[in-house]
Design a protein around this motif. Structure first.
Motif, PDB file in Angstrom:
ATOM      1  N   ASP A 110       1.771 -15.233  -6.803  1.00 20.06           N
ATOM      2  CA  ASP A 110       1.132 -14.824  -8.104  1.00 20.06           C
ATOM      3  C   ASP A 110       0.597 -16.338  -8.888  1.00 20.06           C
ATOM      4  OD1 ASP A 110       3.222 -15.922 -10.089  1.00 20.06           O
ATOM      5  OD2 ASP A 110       3.693 -14.036 -10.507  1.00 20.06           O
ATOM      6  N   ALA A 111      -0.080 -16.181 -10.089  1.00 19.48           N
ATOM      7  CA  ALA A 111      -0.594 -17.280 -10.570  1.00 19.48           C
ATOM      8  C   ALA A 111       0.460 -18.094 -11.041  1.00 19.48           C
ATOM      9  CB  ALA A 111      -1.524 -16.770 -11.911  1.00 19.48           C
ATOM     10  N   SER A 112       1.519 -17.821 -11.327  1.00 21.99           N
ATOM     11  CA  SER A 112       2.656 -18.821 -11.887  1.00 21.99           C
ATOM     12  C   SER A 112       3.437 -19.639 -10.694  1.00 21.99           C
ATOM     13  CB  SER A 112       4.063 -18.022 -12.444  1.00 21.99           C
ATOM     14  OG  SER A 112       4.632 -17.226 -11.801  1.00 21.99           O
ATOM     15  N   ARG A 147     -11.087   7.958  -4.913  1.00 19.75           N
ATOM     16  CA  ARG A 147     -12.504   7.575  -4.715  1.00 19.75           C
ATOM     17  C   ARG A 147     -12.662   6.485  -5.803  1.00 19.75           C
ATOM     18  NH1 ARG A 147     -14.239  13.494  -3.870  1.00 19.75           N
ATOM     19  NH2 ARG A 147     -13.320  13.353  -5.744  1.00 19.75           N
ATOM     20  N   ASP A 148     -12.080   6.751  -6.892  1.00 26.14           N
ATOM     21  CA  ASP A 148     -12.576   5.580  -7.948  1.00 26.14           C
ATOM     22  C   ASP A 148     -11.757   4.506  -7.889  1.00 26.14           C
ATOM     23  OD1 ASP A 148     -14.252   7.539  -9.250  1.00 26.14           O
ATOM     24  OD2 ASP A 148     -12.975   8.363 -10.627  1.00 26.14           O
ATOM     25  N   LEU A 149     -10.465   4.566  -7.489  1.00 27.09           N
ATOM     26  CA  LEU A 149      -9.399   3.551  -7.298  1.00 27.09           C
ATOM     27  C   LEU A 149      -9.866   2.749  -5.944  1.00 27.09           C
ATOM     28  CD1 LEU A 149      -6.826   2.253  -7.708  1.00 27.09           C
ATOM     29  CD2 LEU A 149      -5.722   3.764  -6.334  1.00 27.09           C
ATOM     30  N   ALA A 150     -10.264   3.400  -4.937  1.00 29.71           N
ATOM     31  CA  ALA A 150     -11.010   2.650  -3.908  1.00 29.71           C
ATOM     32  C   ALA A 150     -12.127   1.707  -4.236  1.00 29.71           C
ATOM     33  CB  ALA A 150     -11.232   3.540  -3.062  1.00 29.71           C
ATOM     34  N   ILE A 151     -13.007   2.387  -5.229  1.00 28.97           N
ATOM     35  CA  ILE A 151     -14.080   1.328  -5.696  1.00 28.97           C
ATOM     36  C   ILE A 151     -13.727   0.334  -6.425  1.00 28.97           C
ATOM     37  CG2 ILE A 151     -16.117   1.509  -7.070  1.00 28.97           C
ATOM     38  CD1 ILE A 151     -16.514   4.598  -6.182  1.00 28.97           C
ATOM     39  N   ALA A 152     -12.755   0.466  -7.157  1.00 23.95           N
ATOM     40  CA  ALA A 152     -12.307  -0.442  -8.072  1.00 23.95           C
ATOM     41  C   ALA A 152     -11.449  -1.519  -7.387  1.00 23.95           C
ATOM     42  CB  ALA A 152     -11.244   0.066  -9.161  1.00 23.95           C
ATOM     43  N   LEU A 153     -10.673  -1.047  -6.457  1.00 26.71           N
ATOM     44  CA  LEU A 153     -10.324  -2.065  -5.415  1.00 26.71           C
ATOM     45  C   LEU A 153     -11.051  -2.904  -4.512  1.00 26.71           C
ATOM     46  CD1 LEU A 153      -6.998   0.075  -4.171  1.00 26.71           C
ATOM     47  CD2 LEU A 153      -6.930  -1.728  -5.723  1.00 26.71           C
ATOM     48  N   THR A 154     -11.982  -2.340  -4.177  1.00 31.14           N
ATOM     49  CA  THR A 154     -13.114  -2.811  -3.517  1.00 31.14           C
ATOM     50  C   THR A 154     -13.988  -3.969  -4.523  1.00 31.14           C
ATOM     51  OG1 THR A 154     -13.333  -1.366  -1.855  1.00 31.14           O
ATOM     52  CG2 THR A 154     -15.030  -2.859  -2.012  1.00 31.14           C
ATOM     53  N   ALA A 155     -14.110  -3.694  -5.582  1.00 31.95           N
ATOM     54  CA  ALA A 155     -14.995  -4.313  -6.506  1.00 31.95           C
ATOM     55  C   ALA A 155     -14.173  -5.302  -7.064  1.00 31.95           C
ATOM     56  CB  ALA A 155     -15.499  -3.622  -7.569  1.00 31.95           C
ATOM     57  N   ALA A 156     -12.891  -5.142  -7.427  1.00 37.50           N
ATOM     58  CA  ALA A 156     -12.274  -6.295  -8.101  1.00 37.50           C
ATOM     59  C   ALA A 156     -10.783  -6.215  -7.549  1.00 37.50           C
ATOM     60  CB  ALA A 156     -12.252  -5.994  -9.713  1.00 37.50           C
ATOM     61  N   PRO A 157     -10.592  -6.790  -6.465  1.00 33.54           N
ATOM     62  CA  PRO A 157      -9.161  -6.739  -5.986  1.00 33.54           C
ATOM     63  C   PRO A 157      -8.395  -7.533  -6.664  1.00 33.54           C
ATOM     64  CG  PRO A 157     -10.484  -7.873  -4.425  1.00 33.54           C
ATOM     65  CD  PRO A 157     -11.389  -7.195  -5.499  1.00 33.54           C
ATOM     66  N   TRP A 158      -8.872  -8.591  -7.298  1.00 30.66           N
ATOM     67  CA  TRP A 158      -7.999  -9.712  -8.025  1.00 30.66           C
ATOM     68  C   TRP A 158      -7.350  -8.926  -9.216  1.00 30.66           C
ATOM     69  CZ3 TRP A 158     -10.783  -9.203 -12.360  1.00 30.66           C
ATOM     70  CH2 TRP A 158     -12.073  -8.930 -12.360  1.00 30.66           C
ATOM     71  N   ALA A 159      -7.818  -7.842  -9.887  1.00 29.52           N
ATOM     72  CA  ALA A 159      -7.318  -7.198 -10.691  1.00 29.52           C
ATOM     73  C   ALA A 159      -6.224  -6.170 -10.411  1.00 29.52           C
ATOM     74  CB  ALA A 159      -8.376  -6.383 -11.580  1.00 29.52           C
TER      75      ALA A 159
END
Length: 187
Positions: A110-112, A147-159
């Motif tokens: 992680d970032a730390s 389906r919405d989660l899959a879109i979010a995971l693809t678009a912003a995996p860093w989140a």
């Protein structure tokens, strides 16, 4: 919240147990390989529960992730640990607990600079009732259409937590009744 009594099972590279360590002391920049688990929880509508990790968590604080994760105690069967952590983190009882990805394993930093290094079997389960957040574990939750989660995971995996991103990809490709209902639609 980590208590002084919580321990994790340390593993050899081949996944066999080699000892135990205090959970409070195991996660750092050289985290040894250890046993964990993840659980993806579905509701009666096929929605997936995601939670936002509490800011006080040692790794990935404030990050959105699957319903919950944990570490089985020495000699504790993992399905029992899944039930225990569902109650401890979300005040939630579960049904239809299924082992979906028995060989899931990952290492992430992680970032730390804190490392997660786990053999982490992945389970799915159905929620019996509504979750109640425990502030030391999670600060927010959402029931989301896969389906919405899959879109979010693809678009912003860093989140999201790296294990959620990897597990969702593997679950969407796997066979199985619960997976098909939740994750194959998301693929």
């Amino acid at each position: 919240m980590v208590t002084a009594q919580e321990r994790v099972v340390l593993l050899n590279d081949d996944g066999t147990p080699r000892g135990v360590a205090q959970k409070a002391e195991v996660h750092h920049d050289r985290t040894p390989l250890h046993l964990a688990f993840s659980c993806h929880v579905l509701d009666e509508h096929g929605r997936v529960l995601i939670t936002r990790r509490a800011l006080g968590k040692r790794t990935w604080p404030g990050t959105w992730t699957n319903a919950f994760c944990g570490h089985p105690q020495p000699f504790e069967p993992i399905p029992d640990a899944v039930r225990r952590r569902a109650r401890e983190e979300l005040g939630l009882e579960l049904a239809d607990i299924r082992l979906e990805l028995p060989d899931f394993r990952y290492r992430a930093v992680d970032a730390s600079g804190t490392v997660e290094n786990e053999v982490c079997p992945v389970y799915t389960a159905r929620a019996l009732g509504d979750p109640v957040l425990v502030a030391a574990e999670a600060m927010e939750l959402r029931w989301v259409d896969p389906r919405d989660l899959a879109i979010a995971l693809t678009a912003a995996p860093w989140a999201f937590s790296p294990w959620l991103v990897s597990q969702a990809a593997e679950l969407s490709r796997a066979d199985g009744e619960i997976r098909a209902a939740a994750w194959q639609r998301a693929a």
